[in-house]
Motif scaffolding. Sequence first.
Motif, short mmCIF file in Angstrom:
data_model
loop_
_atom_site.label_atom_id
_atom_site.label_comp_id
_atom_site.label_asym_id
_atom_site.label_seq_id
_atom_site.Cartn_x
_atom_site.Cartn_y
_atom_site.Cartn_z
N ARG A 224 -29.51 81.47 44.95
CA ARG A 224 -30.71 80.61 45.05
C ARG A 224 -31.95 81.23 44.43
NH1 ARG A 224 -32.12 78.81 50.80
NH2 ARG A 224 -31.78 81.00 51.24
N MET A 225 -31.93 82.52 44.12
CA MET A 225 -33.15 83.14 43.65
C MET A 225 -33.58 82.71 42.25
SD MET A 225 -34.66 84.69 45.99
CE MET A 225 -35.96 85.29 44.91
N PRO A 226 -32.68 82.39 41.29
CA PRO A 226 -33.19 81.93 39.98
C PRO A 226 -34.13 80.73 40.09
CG PRO A 226 -30.90 82.53 39.78
CD PRO A 226 -31.22 82.60 41.26
N VAL A 227 -33.77 79.77 40.96
CA VAL A 227 -34.63 78.59 41.14
C VAL A 227 -35.95 79.00 41.80
CG1 VAL A 227 -34.88 76.39 42.34
CG2 VAL A 227 -32.71 76.99 41.24
N LEU A 228 -35.88 79.84 42.83
CA LEU A 228 -37.10 80.26 43.51
C LEU A 228 -37.99 81.10 42.59
CD1 LEU A 228 -35.67 81.12 47.04
CD2 LEU A 228 -37.09 79.16 46.41
N LEU A 229 -37.38 81.92 41.74
CA LEU A 229 -38.16 82.69 40.78
C LEU A 229 -38.90 81.78 39.82
CD1 LEU A 229 -35.66 85.58 39.96
CD2 LEU A 229 -37.97 85.88 40.86
N ALA A 230 -38.25 80.72 39.36
CA ALA A 230 -38.90 79.78 38.45
C ALA A 230 -40.06 79.07 39.14
CB ALA A 230 -37.89 78.76 37.94
N VAL A 231 -39.85 78.64 40.39
CA VAL A 231 -40.93 77.99 41.15
C VAL A 231 -42.08 78.96 41.35
CG1 VAL A 231 -41.53 77.00 43.39
CG2 VAL A 231 -39.39 76.36 42.28
N TRP A 232 -41.76 80.21 41.67
CA TRP A 232 -42.80 81.22 41.88
C TRP A 232 -43.64 81.42 40.62
CZ3 TRP A 232 -42.46 86.39 39.71
CH2 TRP A 232 -43.51 87.22 40.11
N ARG A 233 -42.97 81.58 39.48
CA ARG A 233 -43.71 81.82 38.24
C ARG A 233 -44.58 80.64 37.85
NH1 ARG A 233 -38.68 84.53 36.57
NH2 ARG A 233 -39.12 86.76 36.38
N LEU A 234 -44.08 79.43 38.06
CA LEU A 234 -44.79 78.24 37.61
C LEU A 234 -45.89 77.80 38.57
CD1 LEU A 234 -41.82 76.10 36.27
CD2 LEU A 234 -43.64 77.14 34.91
N PHE A 235 -45.66 77.94 39.87
CA PHE A 235 -46.54 77.28 40.84
C PHE A 235 -47.15 78.20 41.90
CE2 PHE A 235 -43.26 74.11 39.64
CZ PHE A 235 -44.07 73.23 38.95
N LEU A 236 -46.56 79.34 42.17
CA LEU A 236 -46.98 80.13 43.32
C LEU A 236 -47.71 81.42 42.96
CD1 LEU A 236 -43.66 79.90 45.41
CD2 LEU A 236 -45.67 78.41 45.55
N ARG A 237 -47.31 82.05 41.88
CA ARG A 237 -47.75 83.42 41.60
C ARG A 237 -49.26 83.54 41.46
NH1 ARG A 237 -45.33 86.46 36.40
NH2 ARG A 237 -46.00 84.47 35.50
N ARG A 238 -49.86 82.70 40.64
CA ARG A 238 -51.29 82.86 40.36
C ARG A 238 -52.15 82.58 41.60
NH1 ARG A 238 -49.10 80.65 35.72
NH2 ARG A 238 -49.44 81.85 33.81
N GLY A 239 -51.80 81.54 42.34
CA GLY A 239 -52.58 81.22 43.53
C GLY A 239 -52.50 82.33 44.57
N PHE A 240 -51.31 82.87 44.76
CA PHE A 240 -51.16 83.95 45.74
C PHE A 240 -51.96 85.17 45.30
CE2 PHE A 240 -49.27 87.53 47.89
CZ PHE A 240 -49.07 87.06 49.18
N ALA A 241 -51.87 85.52 44.02
CA ALA A 241 -52.61 86.68 43.52
C ALA A 241 -54.12 86.48 43.67
CB ALA A 241 -52.26 86.94 42.06
N ARG A 242 -54.60 85.27 43.46
CA ARG A 242 -56.03 84.99 43.62
C ARG A 242 -56.46 85.17 45.07
NH1 ARG A 242 -55.76 80.49 41.52
NH2 ARG A 242 -55.63 79.16 43.36
N ARG A 243 -55.64 84.71 46.00
CA ARG A 243 -55.98 84.87 47.41
C ARG A 243 -55.90 86.34 47.84
NH1 ARG A 243 -53.01 80.10 47.31
NH2 ARG A 243 -51.08 81.15 47.95
N GLU A 244 -54.98 87.09 47.25
CA GLU A 244 -54.90 88.52 47.54
C GLU A 244 -56.18 89.24 47.11
OE1 GLU A 244 -51.68 90.51 48.83
OE2 GLU A 244 -52.34 88.62 49.73
N ARG A 245 -56.66 88.89 45.92
CA ARG A 245 -57.90 89.53 45.44
C ARG A 245 -59.07 89.20 46.36
NH1 ARG A 245 -55.62 87.86 40.47
NH2 ARG A 245 -56.96 86.00 40.39
N ARG A 246 -59.07 87.99 46.89
CA ARG A 246 -60.17 87.60 47.77
C ARG A 246 -60.11 88.34 49.09
NH1 ARG A 246 -63.99 87.49 49.76
NH2 ARG A 246 -65.39 85.83 50.48
N ALA A 247 -58.95 88.38 49.69
CA ALA A 247 -58.83 89.01 51.00
C ALA A 247 -59.01 90.52 50.93
CB ALA A 247 -57.47 88.67 51.63
N PHE A 248 -58.46 91.12 49.89
CA PHE A 248 -58.46 92.59 49.80
C PHE A 248 -59.46 93.08 48.74
CE2 PHE A 248 -54.07 91.61 51.31
CZ PHE A 248 -54.17 92.23 52.55
N ARG A 249 -60.54 92.38 48.61
CA ARG A 249 -61.51 92.70 47.56
C ARG A 249 -62.10 94.10 47.71
NH1 ARG A 249 -66.80 88.97 48.33
NH2 ARG A 249 -67.33 90.21 46.50
N TYR A 250 -62.22 94.60 48.93
CA TYR A 250 -62.78 95.93 49.16
C TYR A 250 -61.68 96.99 49.28
CZ TYR A 250 -66.98 93.24 50.24
OH TYR A 250 -68.06 92.37 50.17
#
Length: 244
Positions: free
Chosen positions: A217-243
């Motif tokens: 099942r991971m190939p499908v989840l990897l594709a979803v992550w790259r297309l839809f999840l990765r950037r938003g999660f990284a943006r929220r990480e930068r916000r929460a852990f900015r310091y």
Amino acid sequence: MTATSPSAPAGQLLLPGQAAAPDGPVDLTLMWLMHRGFRRDLDAFARAAERTPVDDRATWQALHRRWELFATTLHHHHVGEDAGLWPLLLERVDAAGDTAGRATLEAMSAEHAGLDHQLAACSAGFLRLAAEPDERARRVLATQLATVRADLGRHLAHEERDAMRVLQDHLAPADWDRIGKDYFDSAYSPRGLLAVVAWALHDLPADALARLRGVDRMPVLLAVWRLFLRRGFARRERRAFRYA
């Protein structure tokens, strides 16, 4: 920049910070991803608690939301082990007369119970700081997080070195797949599963990402992550852990 994973014995994945990767019939790649995420998060939370200005309420609110994701993920992981994995292994080690294996598994459950109170105290600390500035609460939280990081780190290392060796000695891949479906996957809604995928894959070494293409099942989840999840999660990480 991602780190390079060291070589693992007989193809088992060994990620930075991981204590061991016991060889055997069961591919524990997804277990190691979870452990890596727990270590990564507690390192980041400990730094953030020390460095985030006490009056930056927006960042504390972001940290509180992010802690809830961590705490929920860890809770589901431990419940799956306590309800599904350890009981099956206890049946197998008892049938085999493996008294050392039983002692290891009993220690796993005891260590889980010892962490519960500490995690609840940290949750209360993040909630308070998300509501109002409180320098004393920030200092207490920083101390609590340092303790949790050390204690969970010892537990994960113990599990990696000893409990996963017991698993490799007594379980087959079909057992592992069944436990995963019955006790781990079932804990998440579809939306919750996507949140955990984004959490687990964030900042993962490239060789580990490549390995996931061969996991069910991971190939499908990897594709979803790259297309839809990765950037938003990284943006929220930068916000929460900015310091941090």
